[in-house]
Design a protein around this motif. Sequence first.
Motif, PDB file in Angstrom:
ATOM      1  N   GLY A  46      37.926  49.108  43.349  1.00  0.00           N
ATOM      2  CA  GLY A  46      38.682  48.301  42.373  1.00  0.00           C
ATOM      3  C   GLY A  46      39.347  47.093  43.004  1.00  0.00           C
ATOM      4  O   GLY A  46      39.516  46.064  42.379  1.00  0.00           O
TER       5      GLY A  46
ATOM      6  N   TYR B 138      35.615  50.411  35.274  1.00  0.00           N
ATOM      7  CA  TYR B 138      34.690  49.333  34.911  1.00  0.00           C
ATOM      8  C   TYR B 138      34.187  48.633  36.170  1.00  0.00           C
ATOM      9  O   TYR B 138      32.984  48.391  36.322  1.00  0.00           O
ATOM     10  CB  TYR B 138      35.404  48.354  33.972  1.00  0.00           C
ATOM     11  CG  TYR B 138      34.487  47.282  33.430  1.00  0.00           C
ATOM     12  CD1 TYR B 138      33.434  47.620  32.571  1.00  0.00           C
ATOM     13  CD2 TYR B 138      34.668  45.946  33.769  1.00  0.00           C
ATOM     14  CE1 TYR B 138      32.582  46.634  32.080  1.00  0.00           C
ATOM     15  CE2 TYR B 138      33.820  44.961  33.281  1.00  0.00           C
ATOM     16  CZ  TYR B 138      32.777  45.312  32.437  1.00  0.00           C
ATOM     17  OH  TYR B 138      31.927  44.350  31.947  1.00  0.00           O
ATOM     18  N   ARG B 139      35.114  48.340  37.101  1.00  0.00           N
ATOM     19  CA  ARG B 139      34.716  47.668  38.342  1.00  0.00           C
ATOM     20  C   ARG B 139      33.784  48.564  39.168  1.00  0.00           C
ATOM     21  O   ARG B 139      32.774  48.118  39.700  1.00  0.00           O
ATOM     22  CB  ARG B 139      35.964  47.259  39.142  1.00  0.00           C
ATOM     23  CG  ARG B 139      35.713  46.703  40.553  1.00  0.00           C
ATOM     24  CD  ARG B 139      34.704  45.565  40.623  1.00  0.00           C
ATOM     25  NE  ARG B 139      34.935  44.475  39.695  1.00  0.00           N
ATOM     26  CZ  ARG B 139      35.791  43.465  39.897  1.00  0.00           C
ATOM     27  NH1 ARG B 139      36.483  43.404  41.005  1.00  0.00           N
ATOM     28  NH2 ARG B 139      35.942  42.507  39.005  1.00  0.00           N
TER      29      ARG B 139
ATOM     30  N   TYR C 285      33.405  40.999  44.974  1.00  0.00           N
ATOM     31  CA  TYR C 285      32.572  41.241  43.799  1.00  0.00           C
ATOM     32  C   TYR C 285      32.018  39.919  43.260  1.00  0.00           C
ATOM     33  O   TYR C 285      30.833  39.832  42.890  1.00  0.00           O
ATOM     34  CB  TYR C 285      33.343  41.995  42.700  1.00  0.00           C
ATOM     35  CG  TYR C 285      32.484  42.170  41.476  1.00  0.00           C
ATOM     36  CD1 TYR C 285      31.399  43.038  41.504  1.00  0.00           C
ATOM     37  CD2 TYR C 285      32.705  41.403  40.336  1.00  0.00           C
ATOM     38  CE1 TYR C 285      30.549  43.156  40.419  1.00  0.00           C
ATOM     39  CE2 TYR C 285      31.859  41.519  39.238  1.00  0.00           C
ATOM     40  CZ  TYR C 285      30.783  42.391  39.287  1.00  0.00           C
ATOM     41  OH  TYR C 285      29.939  42.501  38.213  1.00  0.00           O
TER      42      TYR C 285
ATOM     43  N   SER D  56      38.208  41.373  44.334  1.00  0.00           N
ATOM     44  CA  SER D  56      37.959  40.205  43.468  1.00  0.00           C
ATOM     45  C   SER D  56      37.012  39.209  44.137  1.00  0.00           C
ATOM     46  O   SER D  56      36.052  38.736  43.513  1.00  0.00           O
ATOM     47  CB  SER D  56      39.275  39.504  43.149  1.00  0.00           C
ATOM     48  OG  SER D  56      40.180  40.407  42.585  1.00  0.00           O
TER      49      SER D  56
ATOM     50  N   GLN E 136      30.431  48.489  37.729  1.00  0.00           N
ATOM     51  CA  GLN E 136      29.744  47.223  38.056  1.00  0.00           C
ATOM     52  C   GLN E 136      29.168  47.270  39.473  1.00  0.00           C
ATOM     53  O   GLN E 136      28.079  46.766  39.728  1.00  0.00           O
ATOM     54  CB  GLN E 136      30.728  46.047  37.961  1.00  0.00           C
ATOM     55  CG  GLN E 136      31.094  45.669  36.532  1.00  0.00           C
ATOM     56  CD  GLN E 136      32.137  44.562  36.521  1.00  0.00           C
ATOM     57  OE1 GLN E 136      33.123  44.616  37.247  1.00  0.00           O
ATOM     58  NE2 GLN E 136      31.917  43.555  35.690  1.00  0.00           N
TER      59      GLN E 136
ATOM     60  N   ILE F  58      43.355  45.175  40.849  1.00  0.00           N
ATOM     61  CA  ILE F  58      43.295  46.226  39.830  1.00  0.00           C
ATOM     62  C   ILE F  58      44.145  47.434  40.214  1.00  0.00           C
ATOM     63  O   ILE F  58      44.866  47.992  39.388  1.00  0.00           O
ATOM     64  CB  ILE F  58      41.827  46.662  39.589  1.00  0.00           C
ATOM     65  CG1 ILE F  58      41.046  45.511  38.946  1.00  0.00           C
ATOM     66  CG2 ILE F  58      41.751  47.925  38.741  1.00  0.00           C
ATOM     67  CD1 ILE F  58      39.553  45.762  38.788  1.00  0.00           C
TER      68      ILE F  58
ATOM     69  N   PHE G  42      40.248  49.781  33.971  1.00  0.00           N
ATOM     70  CA  PHE G  42      39.798  48.600  34.733  1.00  0.00           C
ATOM     71  C   PHE G  42      39.030  49.026  35.988  1.00  0.00           C
ATOM     72  O   PHE G  42      37.998  48.457  36.325  1.00  0.00           O
ATOM     73  CB  PHE G  42      40.993  47.725  35.172  1.00  0.00           C
ATOM     74  CG  PHE G  42      41.786  47.125  34.036  1.00  0.00           C
ATOM     75  CD1 PHE G  42      41.164  46.719  32.873  1.00  0.00           C
ATOM     76  CD2 PHE G  42      43.164  46.950  34.151  1.00  0.00           C
ATOM     77  CE1 PHE G  42      41.896  46.155  31.830  1.00  0.00           C
ATOM     78  CE2 PHE G  42      43.903  46.397  33.122  1.00  0.00           C
ATOM     79  CZ  PHE G  42      43.275  45.996  31.957  1.00  0.00           C
TER      80      PHE G  42
ATOM     81  N   ARG H 126      28.069  39.359  42.920  1.00  0.00           N
ATOM     82  CA  ARG H 126      27.500  39.104  41.587  1.00  0.00           C
ATOM     83  C   ARG H 126      26.726  37.778  41.590  1.00  0.00           C
ATOM     84  O   ARG H 126      25.595  37.702  41.104  1.00  0.00           O
ATOM     85  CB  ARG H 126      28.652  39.049  40.571  1.00  0.00           C
ATOM     86  CG  ARG H 126      28.261  38.589  39.202  1.00  0.00           C
ATOM     87  CD  ARG H 126      29.446  38.493  38.231  1.00  0.00           C
ATOM     88  NE  ARG H 126      30.655  37.844  38.714  1.00  0.00           N
ATOM     89  CZ  ARG H 126      30.802  36.531  38.852  1.00  0.00           C
ATOM     90  NH1 ARG H 126      29.823  35.710  38.591  1.00  0.00           N
ATOM     91  NH2 ARG H 126      31.952  36.034  39.288  1.00  0.00           N
TER      92      ARG H 126
END
Length: 466
Positions: free
Chosen positions: A42, A100-101, A19, A16, A104, A46, A97, A23
């Motif tokens: 993840g 998706y991570r 990332y 978390s 990304q 997650i 989830f 980003r």
Amino acid sequence: MNVCETYDFIVIGGGSAGYAAARTANELGAKVAVVDDAEELGGLCILRGCMPSKTLIYSSEILHFARQGKVFGFEDSRPRADLALMQRRKKEIIAEFADYRAAQLKDGRFSLYRSKAKFVDQSSIEFTDGKTIKGDRFVLATGSQIAMPPVPGLDQVSFKTSDEVLELTEVPNEVVVLGGGIVACELAQFLQRVGSKVTLLQRSEGILRDFPQRASDCIRNKFTEEGMIVKTGVSIEGMEQARDQTIRVVYRHKGVKESIDTQFLFHALGRKPATDRLNLKEIGVELQESGHVQTNSFQQTSISHIYAAGDCAGPHEIVHVAIRQGETAAFHALGKSVEAVTYDHLLGVVFTDPQVAIVGLLPAELRKRGIEFLSADYPFDDHGKSILMEAKHGYVAVHAEKSTGVVLGAECAGKDAGELIQTLSIAVSLKATVHQLAKADWYHPTLSEIWTYPLEDLAEEILEGS
Ligand SMILES: Cc1cc2nc3c(=O)[nH]c(=O)nc-3n(C[C@H](O)[C@H](O)[C@H](O)COP(=O)(O)OP(=O)(O)OC[C@H]3O[C@@H](n4cnc5c(N)ncnc54)[C@H](O)[C@@H]3O)c2cc1C
């Protein structure tokens, strides 16, 4: 040294915090690398934290309600937990989830390195294969790992952790939970509700000791009502494991020596920052006694171009804090103006049932800071919507500055407290007054409407615009 690539910004850890930092740095135009050593991408939230635990806890809440069929006016079907089925649902949700991570992290905005990293010097990190990359700025976002506190005998027995509890496909007959913090309480109630006989042993005098006493008592009463054995003020004296794998836990409770045998010992005594084996001390990054990386309120460590965010930095190991810290680190490191991280409007939620939620400054902290305040509260068992929902456990309380009525903090133990607190969280962040909140429309009958009672009491007591 074989330096392969140079970056503006290198993030170690792709959870978390990491990332969020990567980003943000990418959006600011930096050339970014993310390094993560996990088998599966993840991060804790997650894969083994928030999302799997809340998925399973929600299933157990539905089960709990279904068992109260008669109360709500339908035939009592006595449903039983099928943990394998619950796991199947959880796995599907979590896989989505995590995918998706991972997507990304792999979508080309960053260079992604799948390896453990350690510092070689203040500007270079080395991977396990000996490859080295260089960076102008770094964010440490390496998260946390299970702690091994000095509990006598704990290192001699084969305990389980939240990781194993979240993977259970069969209900253990009985479970002994060590600890009374958030994870201990959330998963103890989950286990009790799916059918285990749970005994929770906690060293301090209450469970959830970082939360208001009244909330802690409310949860303890509910646990006891549901059949859990909760013992606080417990001092563990030793543990040993028999050949048949049974673990005997010997402890002192209220001055009396007692023991309990279990096949399933759940170590929920907490986690520690994952800051070892990064060579941090060697390059001059200071650590706190707890092992957390020492940072200022822009997440900058003792080496000015190295930042830290998330569980490895603390002091609050929760996701929205990790994200805020990661973003702040990126903005500050790349020379952009950003507000310092503060915890004056911190949110905290415990996903027991009833839930516990707090925001901002509560009475103990307000007294410590010498801030004059007034408080008002209201019980769930006198609120229309909670009565018709059979959600009668708990209370809400609001704390406001005495001279102005600005909402400084709020607490709630009750049904969906984690949702209810959001309204007050916005109020605390925006420095709204009790008068402003009391004038807002609150739909009837809703659970949220319960806030109007303390808000109106305070609005009457505190002169508006004073
Ligand atoms: C059971 C449980 C339930 C929870 N429930 C909640 C909740 O409901 N709400 C909430 O807010 N929080 C919850 N948390 C806490 C939350 O999950 C964490 O605060 C959050 O995930 C921390 O994010 P992070 O980015 O700091 O670390 P992580 O997500 O752990 O990421 C760290 C990453 O760094 C990698 N790494 C570590 N060392 C290295 C290295 N040397 N080189 C390369 N990579 C490395 C790791 O593999 C990992 O992928 C829960 C935690 C647990 C255990």
